[in-house]
Design an enzyme around this catalytic site. Structure first.
Site, PDB file in Angstrom:
ATOM      1  N   ASP A   1       0.685  -1.088   0.537  1.00 33.22           N
ATOM      2  CA  ASP A   1      -0.161   0.082   0.135  1.00 33.22           C
ATOM      3  C   ASP A   1       0.833   1.196   0.377  1.00 33.22           C
ATOM      4  OD1 ASP A   1      -2.518   1.738   0.211  1.00 33.22           O
ATOM      5  OD2 ASP A   1      -3.371  -0.251   0.719  1.00 33.22           O
TER       6      ASP A   1
ATOM      7  N   HIS B   1       2.147   1.761  -2.827  1.00 34.97           N
ATOM      8  CA  HIS B   1       1.607   2.416  -4.076  1.00 34.97           C
ATOM      9  C   HIS B   1       2.179   4.146  -4.153  1.00 34.97           C
ATOM     10  CE1 HIS B   1      -2.231   0.796  -2.869  1.00 34.97           C
ATOM     11  NE2 HIS B   1      -1.407  -0.286  -3.957  1.00 34.97           N
TER      12      HIS B   1
END
Length: 408
Positions: free
Chosen positions: A221, A244
């Site tokens: 993430d 991310h």
């Protein structure tokens, strides 16, 4: 009788070093030698660690707790202040969480709470053993209501240092910082597989004065996510990937969010990430502000969307995409960002129609894309950035599609 002053001086130095060593040893609490901890992966470290913390916290003089080399099982620990004097936790060993997520009644594993003048260091690791959690049957990537624990919580700490520590395979966020003041994370390593959901490397919210320095993050993430109420952050020398990217937000999801202001991200490298440096706010939802945010001297390598303002953030279609974000963004700069992109959308500034972005600067952007889906693009909506220096691709040269691709 002649006195050899060189010998006297040498003996004096040795004596002083001995006294310093004895003093340091007197102020150290070894969880194995004194409190009966065992590095056997069967004996729970919880009680020895809590007993050591209780003694250290009550001491009127600075104290260091030592977890020696070895591998330990720790069910859960909340290490709470306030304490009477500065306290250090030197983790030399590898601490493992229970693999089964059902063993956790709260979404936390190791917590530090209301401590002033604290240092966590030592070269050791906190291993959340998260693989079993996020690969369990029936788990969905957007299952945020689960009770999965965060590896390390740092709540309401003042004047703290986290240094030379590894945090790996968390079942949820790896490190969560809330309500802290003047805290530094230096040479921290975060590591988890790229398919591990909701495992942000470092999440920050409602604090003032954070430095993240020379830290390496590999996760599934956001490498670093910055929530509401974050002020005066300095992030430098971070390597990120997979993950991310480095994100402000998401913002605007909840009522009464506090302003974000004074964020600087510099000299960072992002490799094979789905985003680079970005600001994300929810479509529709609640009002808020974010200002004085600066990204500069950033290297991107095969990053899907290197430069991004996304005020239509709406993962899993859990919002009304036809509504505008109510978060006001202002005083933002992207400077000297260079490297390669994995997709054509190299720069994407999608601002709110209700509150257009103000005072945005694009300076010296040089990002190439060599894929099969057309030339590199720079897309802008509801923003008129100040443009200086080289722009590759040409700044704001492509209109934003009516239905932009959602980001995660």
């Amino acid at each position: 009788m002649a006195i050899n002053f060189n010998v006297v001086c040498t003996m004096s130095i040795i004596l002083n070093l001995f006294l310093v060593a004895m003093e340091a040893q007197a102020g150290a609490l070894d969880v194995v030698a004194k409190f009966g901890a065992k590095a056997d992966l069967n004996t729970n470290l919880s009680k020895p660690l809590l007993d050591a913390w209780k003694e250290a916290c009550a001491s009127p003089t600075p104290t260091t707790i030592v977890i020696p080399e070895g591998t330990y099982l720790l069910s859960q620990a909340t290490l709470e202040g306030p304490c009477k004097a500065p306290i250090e936790l030197q983790v030399q060993g590898n601490i493992k969480a229970p693999a089964d997520p059902k063993g956790f009644k709260e979404p936390k594993w190791v917590s530090f709470l209301h401590v002033e003048n604290f240092k966590l260091f030592g070269g050791g690791a906190f291993d959340g053993q998260g693989t079993a959690a996020y690969k369990r049957e029936g788990f969905e990537k957007h299952d945020f209501c689960s009770n999965l624990p965060i590896n390390i919580r740092l709540d309401f700490l003042t004047n703290a240092m986290i240094q030379d520590i590894t945090i790996r395979d968390s079942k949820q966020f790896h490190a969560n910082l809330l309500g802290c003041k003047n805290i530094t994370l230096e040479r921290v390593t975060v590591s988890t597989p790229k398919d591990s959901p909701n495992t942000d490397g470092i999440h920050i919210g409602r604090l003032d004065g954070v430095k993240i320095i020379n830290t390496n993050i590999k996760t599934g993430d956001d490498c670093i996510s910055i929530g509401d109420g974050s002020k005066n952050l300095d992030i430098t020398g971070v390597t990120c990937g997979p993950g991310h990217g480095i994100s402000i937000g998401s913002l605007g999801k909840f009522a009464n969010e506090e302003p974000v202001e004074g964020i600087k991200v510099s000299n960072c490298t992002l490799t094979n990430t789905s985003n680079g440096v970005r600001i994300k706010t929810w479509a529709g939802q609640f009002p808020g502000t974010a200002s004085d945010i600066h990204f500069e001297d950033i290297t991107v390598k095969n990053v899907s969307c290197p430069v991004l303002i996304d005020q239509k953030y709406c993962p899993w279609n859990k919002c009304k995409m036809n509504e505008e974000s109510n978060v006001k963004l202002s005083n933002i700069s992207f400077k000297n960002i260079h490297g390669t992109a994995a997709l054509p959308e190299v720069v994407k500034l999608v601002c709110s129609g209700a509150f257009p972005c103000e005072n945005v600067e694009l300076a010296d952007i040089d990002i190439t894309f060599n894929g099969p889906n057309g030339p590199a693009k720079s897309e802008c909506k509801n923003v008129k950035p100040n443009i200086t220096g080289k722009q590759n691709p040409a700044a704001c040269s492509t209109p934003v599609p009516e239905n932009p691709t959602p980001t995660v």
